[in-house]
Write a protein that holds these residues in place. Structure first.
Motif, PDB file in Angstrom:
ATOM      1  N   TYR A   1      11.449   6.047   1.489  1.00 38.42           N
ATOM      2  CA  TYR A   1      10.641   5.469   2.557  1.00 38.42           C
ATOM      3  C   TYR A   1      11.351   4.244   3.117  1.00 38.42           C
ATOM      4  CZ  TYR A   1       6.804   8.412   1.013  1.00 38.42           C
ATOM      5  OH  TYR A   1       6.021   9.482   0.698  1.00 38.42           O
ATOM      6  N   ASN A   2      11.033   3.904   4.374  1.00 39.01           N
ATOM      7  CA  ASN A   2      11.574   2.671   4.943  1.00 39.01           C
ATOM      8  C   ASN A   2      10.430   1.809   5.453  1.00 39.01           C
ATOM      9  OD1 ASN A   2      10.979   3.247   7.789  1.00 39.01           O
ATOM     10  ND2 ASN A   2      12.592   4.789   7.642  1.00 39.01           N
ATOM     11  N   GLU A   3      10.764   0.618   5.877  1.00 35.64           N
ATOM     12  CA  GLU A   3       9.752  -0.368   6.246  1.00 35.64           C
ATOM     13  C   GLU A   3       8.954   0.026   7.483  1.00 35.64           C
ATOM     14  OE1 GLU A   3      12.896  -0.942   5.586  1.00 35.64           O
ATOM     15  OE2 GLU A   3      12.940  -2.344   3.918  1.00 35.64           O
ATOM     16  N   GLU A   4       9.509   0.880   8.344  1.00 41.21           N
ATOM     17  CA  GLU A   4       8.834   1.247   9.580  1.00 41.21           C
ATOM     18  C   GLU A   4       7.854   2.410   9.420  1.00 41.21           C
ATOM     19  OE1 GLU A   4      12.345   0.748   9.664  1.00 41.21           O
ATOM     20  OE2 GLU A   4      11.914  -1.308  10.244  1.00 41.21           O
ATOM     21  N   GLN A   5       7.901   3.109   8.310  1.00 39.49           N
ATOM     22  CA  GLN A   5       7.028   4.265   8.137  1.00 39.49           C
ATOM     23  C   GLN A   5       5.577   3.836   7.962  1.00 39.49           C
ATOM     24  OE1 GLN A   5       9.964   6.239   5.313  1.00 39.49           O
ATOM     25  NE2 GLN A   5       8.691   7.938   5.992  1.00 39.49           N
ATOM     26  N   PHE A   6       4.688   4.627   8.550  1.00 37.06           N
ATOM     27  CA  PHE A   6       3.262   4.330   8.450  1.00 37.06           C
ATOM     28  C   PHE A   6       2.775   4.710   7.057  1.00 37.06           C
ATOM     29  CE2 PHE A   6      -1.276   4.912   9.159  1.00 37.06           C
ATOM     30  CZ  PHE A   6      -1.559   3.765   9.874  1.00 37.06           C
ATOM     31  N   PRO A   7       2.074   3.813   6.373  1.00 39.38           N
ATOM     32  CA  PRO A   7       1.591   4.097   5.020  1.00 39.38           C
ATOM     33  C   PRO A   7       0.633   5.291   4.956  1.00 39.38           C
ATOM     34  CG  PRO A   7       1.520   1.756   5.443  1.00 39.38           C
ATOM     35  CD  PRO A   7       1.804   2.430   6.759  1.00 39.38           C
ATOM     36  N   SER A   8       0.655   5.936   3.833  1.00 38.03           N
ATOM     37  CA  SER A   8      -0.272   7.010   3.506  1.00 38.03           C
ATOM     38  C   SER A   8      -0.665   6.778   2.048  1.00 38.03           C
ATOM     39  CB  SER A   8       0.411   8.368   3.684  1.00 38.03           C
ATOM     40  OG  SER A   8      -0.456   9.397   3.292  1.00 38.03           O
ATOM     41  N   PRO A   9      -1.617   5.873   1.822  1.00 40.65           N
ATOM     42  CA  PRO A   9      -1.947   5.466   0.454  1.00 40.65           C
ATOM     43  C   PRO A   9      -2.293   6.635  -0.464  1.00 40.65           C
ATOM     44  CG  PRO A   9      -3.004   4.024   2.027  1.00 40.65           C
ATOM     45  CD  PRO A   9      -2.437   5.174   2.815  1.00 40.65           C
ATOM     46  N   VAL A  10      -1.839   6.503  -1.703  1.00 42.95           N
ATOM     47  CA  VAL A  10      -2.034   7.563  -2.690  1.00 42.95           C
ATOM     48  C   VAL A  10      -3.426   7.503  -3.335  1.00 42.95           C
ATOM     49  CG1 VAL A  10      -1.011   6.274  -4.606  1.00 42.95           C
ATOM     50  CG2 VAL A  10      -0.920   8.746  -4.615  1.00 42.95           C
ATOM     51  N   ASN A  11      -4.049   6.325  -3.330  1.00 46.05           N
ATOM     52  CA  ASN A  11      -5.360   6.171  -3.967  1.00 46.05           C
ATOM     53  C   ASN A  11      -6.064   4.935  -3.394  1.00 46.05           C
ATOM     54  OD1 ASN A  11      -4.100   3.968  -5.207  1.00 46.05           O
ATOM     55  ND2 ASN A  11      -3.702   5.086  -7.100  1.00 46.05           N
ATOM     56  N   HIS A  12      -7.217   4.596  -3.944  1.00 47.24           N
ATOM     57  CA  HIS A  12      -7.981   3.451  -3.428  1.00 47.24           C
ATOM     58  C   HIS A  12      -7.203   2.139  -3.571  1.00 47.24           C
ATOM     59  CE1 HIS A  12     -11.501   1.278  -2.089  1.00 47.24           C
ATOM     60  NE2 HIS A  12     -11.363   0.461  -3.112  1.00 47.24           N
ATOM     61  N   TYR A  13      -6.513   1.980  -4.666  1.00 43.93           N
ATOM     62  CA  TYR A  13      -5.697   0.773  -4.874  1.00 43.93           C
ATOM     63  C   TYR A  13      -4.654   0.648  -3.758  1.00 43.93           C
ATOM     64  CZ  TYR A  13      -2.204  -2.292  -6.982  1.00 43.93           C
ATOM     65  OH  TYR A  13      -1.288  -3.290  -7.211  1.00 43.93           O
ATOM     66  N   GLY A  14      -3.944   1.747  -3.472  1.00 42.09           N
ATOM     67  CA  GLY A  14      -2.953   1.737  -2.397  1.00 42.09           C
ATOM     68  C   GLY A  14      -3.586   1.461  -1.039  1.00 42.09           C
ATOM     69  N   TYR A  15      -4.774   2.009  -0.833  1.00 43.32           N
ATOM     70  CA  TYR A  15      -5.491   1.778   0.418  1.00 43.32           C
ATOM     71  C   TYR A  15      -5.827   0.301   0.596  1.00 43.32           C
ATOM     72  CZ  TYR A  15      -9.114   2.168   4.000  1.00 43.32           C
ATOM     73  OH  TYR A  15      -9.873   2.005   5.132  1.00 43.32           O
ATOM     74  N   THR A  16      -6.273  -0.364  -0.466  1.00 43.45           N
ATOM     75  CA  THR A  16      -6.607  -1.787  -0.350  1.00 43.45           C
ATOM     76  C   THR A  16      -5.353  -2.632  -0.141  1.00 43.45           C
ATOM     77  OG1 THR A  16      -6.622  -2.111  -2.762  1.00 43.45           O
ATOM     78  CG2 THR A  16      -8.728  -1.571  -1.705  1.00 43.45           C
ATOM     79  N   LYS A  17      -4.229  -2.207  -0.717  1.00 54.72           N
ATOM     80  CA  LYS A  17      -2.964  -2.917  -0.452  1.00 54.72           C
ATOM     81  C   LYS A  17      -2.594  -2.798   1.027  1.00 54.72           C
ATOM     82  CE  LYS A  17       0.469  -2.858  -3.385  1.00 54.72           C
ATOM     83  NZ  LYS A  17       1.505  -2.455  -4.339  1.00 54.72           N
ATOM     84  N   TRP A  18      -2.747  -1.586   1.570  1.00 61.16           N
ATOM     85  CA  TRP A  18      -2.448  -1.370   2.981  1.00 61.16           C
ATOM     86  C   TRP A  18      -3.390  -2.185   3.865  1.00 61.16           C
ATOM     87  CZ3 TRP A  18      -5.483   1.561   6.577  1.00 61.16           C
ATOM     88  CH2 TRP A  18      -4.895   1.652   7.838  1.00 61.16           C
ATOM     89  N   LEU A  19      -4.688  -2.230   3.525  1.00 63.03           N
ATOM     90  CA  LEU A  19      -5.639  -3.038   4.288  1.00 63.03           C
ATOM     91  C   LEU A  19      -5.250  -4.511   4.279  1.00 63.03           C
ATOM     92  CD1 LEU A  19      -9.164  -1.595   3.389  1.00 63.03           C
ATOM     93  CD2 LEU A  19      -7.900  -1.362   5.538  1.00 63.03           C
ATOM     94  N   ALA A  20      -4.773  -5.002   3.142  1.00 68.25           N
ATOM     95  CA  ALA A  20      -4.330  -6.394   3.058  1.00 68.25           C
ATOM     96  C   ALA A  20      -3.138  -6.639   3.986  1.00 68.25           C
ATOM     97  CB  ALA A  20      -3.971  -6.744   1.615  1.00 68.25           C
ATOM     98  N   GLU A  21      -2.221  -5.679   4.033  1.00 63.71           N
ATOM     99  CA  GLU A  21      -1.082  -5.797   4.954  1.00 63.71           C
ATOM    100  C   GLU A  21      -1.565  -5.876   6.403  1.00 63.71           C
ATOM    101  OE1 GLU A  21       1.784  -2.709   4.446  1.00 63.71           O
ATOM    102  OE2 GLU A  21       2.328  -3.325   2.408  1.00 63.71           O
ATOM    103  N   GLU A  22      -2.516  -5.025   6.752  1.00 65.48           N
ATOM    104  CA  GLU A  22      -3.048  -5.021   8.117  1.00 65.48           C
ATOM    105  C   GLU A  22      -3.746  -6.345   8.440  1.00 65.48           C
ATOM    106  OE1 GLU A  22      -2.616  -2.535  10.605  1.00 65.48           O
ATOM    107  OE2 GLU A  22      -1.074  -2.247   9.084  1.00 65.48           O
ATOM    108  N   TYR A  23      -4.480  -6.877   7.495  1.00 71.11           N
ATOM    109  CA  TYR A  23      -5.144  -8.169   7.694  1.00 71.11           C
ATOM    110  C   TYR A  23      -4.111  -9.253   7.984  1.00 71.11           C
ATOM    111  CZ  TYR A  23      -7.798 -12.394   6.781  1.00 71.11           C
ATOM    112  OH  TYR A  23      -8.374 -13.635   6.896  1.00 71.11           O
TER     113      TYR A  23
END
Length: 103
Positions: free
Chosen positions: A12-34
């Protein structure tokens, strides 16, 4: 870690759009968006598989088993990039003066 689902066959590279594997990954992605939305300047550092310093970790365990000529059994369905904490610390110092972005 966990912001990608592991379905790609290439790194993966930094420009790829995340596709979280689980709820933990989803909350990490939400924190990035915030961070992106509410901070004028920002840096997101994605790292995983840290080793070095005190305590146990994957690299130390494998090295110790190898020194003792012990059998090593590990999962074969995960890919990671072990990162030494000293290397990460130096990189963070450099990133602090870099433009906003994902590193």
């Amino acid at each position: 870690d966990y912001v990608f689902d592991g379905e790609w066959s290439t790194p993966y590279n930094e420009e790829q759009f995340p596709s979280p594997v689980n709820h933990y990954g989803y909350t990490k992605w939400l924190a990035e968006e915030y961070i992106r939305c509410y901070k004028e300047t920002w840096r997101i550092i994605r790292t995983s598989w840290l080793f070095g310093g005190e305590g146990s970790n994957f690299v130390k365990t494998i090295a110790e088993k190898s020194r003792r000529n012990e059998k090593v059994a590990v999962v074969d369905d995960q890919v990671g990039s072990p990162t030494h904490v000293s290397d990460l610390s130096l990189s963070i110092l450099n990133i602090m003066s870099a433009p906003s972005g994902v590193y």
